[in-house]
Design a protein around this motif. Structure first.
Motif, PDB file in Angstrom:
ATOM      1  N   VAL A 252      10.515  37.888 -28.424  1.00  0.00           N
ATOM      2  CA  VAL A 252      10.501  38.073 -26.975  1.00  0.00           C
ATOM      3  C   VAL A 252      10.047  36.805 -26.266  1.00  0.00           C
ATOM      4  O   VAL A 252      10.466  36.516 -25.136  1.00  0.00           O
ATOM      5  N   PHE A 253       9.204  36.001 -26.935  1.00  0.00           N
ATOM      6  CA  PHE A 253       8.657  34.800 -26.311  1.00  0.00           C
ATOM      7  C   PHE A 253       9.566  33.583 -26.488  1.00  0.00           C
ATOM      8  O   PHE A 253       9.219  32.491 -26.042  1.00  0.00           O
ATOM      9  N   SER A 254      10.712  33.739 -27.130  1.00  0.00           N
ATOM     10  CA  SER A 254      11.618  32.613 -27.321  1.00  0.00           C
ATOM     11  C   SER A 254      12.403  32.351 -26.039  1.00  0.00           C
ATOM     12  O   SER A 254      12.577  33.230 -25.196  1.00  0.00           O
ATOM     13  N   ASP A 255      12.881  31.128 -25.905  1.00  0.00           N
ATOM     14  CA  ASP A 255      13.662  30.744 -24.724  1.00  0.00           C
ATOM     15  C   ASP A 255      15.162  30.921 -24.933  1.00  0.00           C
ATOM     16  O   ASP A 255      15.951  30.585 -24.058  1.00  0.00           O
ATOM     17  N   SER A 256      15.558  31.422 -26.062  1.00  0.00           N
ATOM     18  CA  SER A 256      16.982  31.559 -26.375  1.00  0.00           C
ATOM     19  C   SER A 256      17.508  32.904 -25.886  1.00  0.00           C
ATOM     20  O   SER A 256      16.799  33.696 -25.257  1.00  0.00           O
ATOM     21  N   ASP A 257      18.767  33.137 -26.180  1.00  0.00           N
ATOM     22  CA  ASP A 257      19.395  34.402 -25.802  1.00  0.00           C
ATOM     23  C   ASP A 257      19.096  35.515 -26.799  1.00  0.00           C
ATOM     24  O   ASP A 257      19.686  36.594 -26.704  1.00  0.00           O
ATOM     25  N   LEU A 258      18.212  35.245 -27.759  1.00  0.00           N
ATOM     26  CA  LEU A 258      17.902  36.253 -28.773  1.00  0.00           C
ATOM     27  C   LEU A 258      16.665  37.074 -28.430  1.00  0.00           C
ATOM     28  O   LEU A 258      16.125  37.763 -29.289  1.00  0.00           O
ATOM     29  N   ARG A 259      16.236  37.001 -27.173  1.00  0.00           N
ATOM     30  CA  ARG A 259      15.077  37.806 -26.797  1.00  0.00           C
ATOM     31  C   ARG A 259      15.354  39.295 -26.968  1.00  0.00           C
ATOM     32  O   ARG A 259      14.440  40.078 -27.236  1.00  0.00           O
ATOM     33  N   TRP A 260      16.629  39.658 -26.818  1.00  0.00           N
ATOM     34  CA  TRP A 260      16.961  41.074 -26.939  1.00  0.00           C
ATOM     35  C   TRP A 260      16.642  41.611 -28.331  1.00  0.00           C
ATOM     36  O   TRP A 260      16.393  42.818 -28.497  1.00  0.00           O
ATOM     37  N   THR A 261      16.628  40.717 -29.339  1.00  0.00           N
ATOM     38  CA  THR A 261      16.274  41.182 -30.687  1.00  0.00           C
ATOM     39  C   THR A 261      14.824  41.633 -30.742  1.00  0.00           C
ATOM     40  O   THR A 261      14.465  42.527 -31.512  1.00  0.00           O
ATOM     41  N   GLY A 262      13.962  41.000 -29.918  1.00  0.00           N
ATOM     42  CA  GLY A 262      12.575  41.436 -29.859  1.00  0.00           C
ATOM     43  C   GLY A 262      12.450  42.824 -29.246  1.00  0.00           C
ATOM     44  O   GLY A 262      11.688  43.662 -29.738  1.00  0.00           O
ATOM     45  N   TYR A 263      13.231  43.061 -28.174  1.00  0.00           N
ATOM     46  CA  TYR A 263      13.203  44.385 -27.564  1.00  0.00           C
ATOM     47  C   TYR A 263      13.737  45.439 -28.536  1.00  0.00           C
ATOM     48  O   TYR A 263      13.179  46.531 -28.653  1.00  0.00           O
ATOM     49  N   LEU A 264      14.816  45.094 -29.220  1.00  0.00           N
ATOM     50  CA  LEU A 264      15.368  46.023 -30.204  1.00  0.00           C
ATOM     51  C   LEU A 264      14.366  46.265 -31.331  1.00  0.00           C
ATOM     52  O   LEU A 264      14.188  47.411 -31.790  1.00  0.00           O
ATOM     53  N   GLY A 265      13.712  45.199 -31.778  1.00  0.00           N
ATOM     54  CA  GLY A 265      12.733  45.353 -32.847  1.00  0.00           C
ATOM     55  C   GLY A 265      11.576  46.244 -32.439  1.00  0.00           C
ATOM     56  O   GLY A 265      11.130  47.103 -33.209  1.00  0.00           O
ATOM     57  N   LEU A 266      11.068  46.065 -31.219  1.00  0.00           N
ATOM     58  CA  LEU A 266       9.976  46.912 -30.752  1.00  0.00           C
ATOM     59  C   LEU A 266      10.408  48.369 -30.645  1.00  0.00           C
ATOM     60  O   LEU A 266       9.646  49.286 -30.983  1.00  0.00           O
ATOM     61  N   ALA A 267      11.639  48.597 -30.168  1.00  0.00           N
ATOM     62  CA  ALA A 267      12.135  49.968 -30.079  1.00  0.00           C
ATOM     63  C   ALA A 267      12.239  50.603 -31.462  1.00  0.00           C
ATOM     64  O   ALA A 267      11.859  51.764 -31.663  1.00  0.00           O
ATOM     65  N   LEU A 268      12.742  49.838 -32.435  1.00  0.00           N
ATOM     66  CA  LEU A 268      12.844  50.364 -33.799  1.00  0.00           C
ATOM     67  C   LEU A 268      11.457  50.615 -34.403  1.00  0.00           C
ATOM     68  O   LEU A 268      11.258  51.592 -35.127  1.00  0.00           O
ATOM     69  N   VAL A 269      10.515  49.731 -34.103  1.00  0.00           N
ATOM     70  CA  VAL A 269       9.151  49.929 -34.597  1.00  0.00           C
ATOM     71  C   VAL A 269       8.560  51.200 -34.017  1.00  0.00           C
ATOM     72  O   VAL A 269       7.884  51.972 -34.722  1.00  0.00           O
ATOM     73  N   ALA A 270       8.812  51.463 -32.728  1.00  0.00           N
ATOM     74  CA  ALA A 270       8.302  52.680 -32.101  1.00  0.00           C
ATOM     75  C   ALA A 270       8.868  53.926 -32.781  1.00  0.00           C
ATOM     76  O   ALA A 270       8.127  54.861 -33.123  1.00  0.00           O
ATOM     77  N   VAL A 271      10.181  53.937 -33.004  1.00  0.00           N
ATOM     78  CA  VAL A 271      10.819  55.090 -33.654  1.00  0.00           C
ATOM     79  C   VAL A 271      10.277  55.262 -35.070  1.00  0.00           C
ATOM     80  O   VAL A 271       9.930  56.378 -35.502  1.00  0.00           O
TER      81      VAL A 271
END
Length: 343
Positions: A252-271
């Motif tokens: 999520v703290f990266s400046d690239s377009d891969l921030r969405w992977t952090g959001y997806l990862g957090l959602a998967l961690v929650a589930v």
């Protein structure tokens, strides 16, 4: 008569075992095992009979170790620049030897040795020995780092990587001898500090790779916890869940377009955390699910809305998300506890 073993500490052990043998209640070929068992039981009873004295002894041990470390820190802080590399390594190694020697004396004088400490027969001695071994691991790791820094003679994180890796390894070895929460924390600090520095060795590494590695370490930590590697299960679960959350959050703290992977990862961690909590109802998993949901929703909204929500909007989204996650957590907890209450 039974010859007294070198590991026997209580003078009441041999008469008890002899009486059992003479009355036919104990087979003669089981005398050795009986001596160990009776000695451990009598020792544990003695420990419980004088808690105040043992607490004072434990406190004195902590204070003594703290004085050794404090004196070393004060001296090194004031004289560090005037010392040679060899002197620095020697002083740090000497501190490690003193602390490890004190821990070894505690372990060897315990009834049953290290096996008795690991089994929980002498918690006071175990905690004190674990604290001393953790301090020794920190001093030894610092000595190794200084030695590597003086040897490689180049400005890169090699010395720090070796130092934190040594901290993780030596702390784990100390934990094997005398398990404590402090030892667990030292191992986790060594691992989480060494990983980012290790990636610096290879240049510009994507945040996604760093996050995946930390997340993987957290998953392995939790698997080891559930399979009995760590004696202190609650703290081990907290550390493992923390590593998983950090690993999922790093992109999520990266400046690239891969921030969405952090959001997806957090959602998967929650589930995953909520699912694990249903199977194995332990509060760290429930807390990890709530924290993951609380992080992912407002951060994703703020990112996708391009900061148009403003501080008030972000706070509102965070509050609503936290309330919703808490309600989900309470519902899961009620569903988990209901069968246990009916049983």
């Amino acid at each position: 008569m039974i010859e007294q073993s070198s590991t026997v500490r209580d003078t009441r052990t041999l008469p008890v075992v002899t009486a059992l043998v003479e009355r036919g209640l104990l087979a003669p070929d089981h005398r050795g095992e009986a001596v160990d068992v009776v000695d451990l039981v009598l020792a544990s009873q003695s420990l419980g009979a004088s808690p105040l004295r043992r607490r004072v002894a434990e406190l004195a041990g902590y204070v003594g170790g703290a004085f050794v470390l404090s004196a070393a820190v004060i001296f090194l802080a004031s004289q560090w620049m005037s010392l040679t590399s060899g002197q620095r390594v020697g002083l740090l190694a000497g501190i490690a030897v003193v602390l490890a020697g004190a821990a070894a004396a505690l372990v060897t004088t315990a009834v049953g040795g290290a096996a008795s400490l690991r089994s929980g027969h002498d918690p006071v001695r175990r905690r004190l020995a674990g604290a001393l071994l953790t301090g020794a691991a920190g001093s030894a790791a610092a000595a190794v780092g200084v030695l590597v820094d003086a040897t490689v003679n180049r400005s890169d994180p090699s010395a720090a990587v070796v130092a934190f890796t040594s901290l993780a390894v030596l702390s784990f070895l100390g934990y094997v001898v005398a398990p404590t929460v402090l030892g667990q924390v030292a191992v986790a600090i060594g691992i989480t500090s060494a990983v980012p520095l290790l990636f610096d060795e290879f240049g510009d590494v994507p945040a996604l790779a760093v996050g995946l590695l930390i997340l993987g370490l957290g998953v392995l930590w939790l698997l080891a916890t559930e399979h009995g590697l760590w004696r202190e299960v609650a703290s081990a679960r907290v550390i493992g869940c923390g590593l998983v959350l950090i690993g999922a959050h790093v992109p999520v703290f990266s400046d690239s377009d891969l921030r969405w992977t952090g959001y997806l990862g957090l959602a998967l961690v929650a589930v995953a955390a909520f699912a694990v909590y249903v199977v194995r109802p332990a509060w760290p998993y429930l807390a990890a699910g709530v924290v993951a949901v609380t992080l992912v929703v407002p951060e994703a909204l703020l990112d996708w809305a391009d900061n148009a929500l403003g501080p008030a909007g972000v706070m509102l989204a965070t509050g609503i998300t936290l309330l919703a996650a808490s309600l989900v957590g309470f519902r899961l907890r009620r569903n988990v506890e209901a069968p246990a209450q009916q049983a």
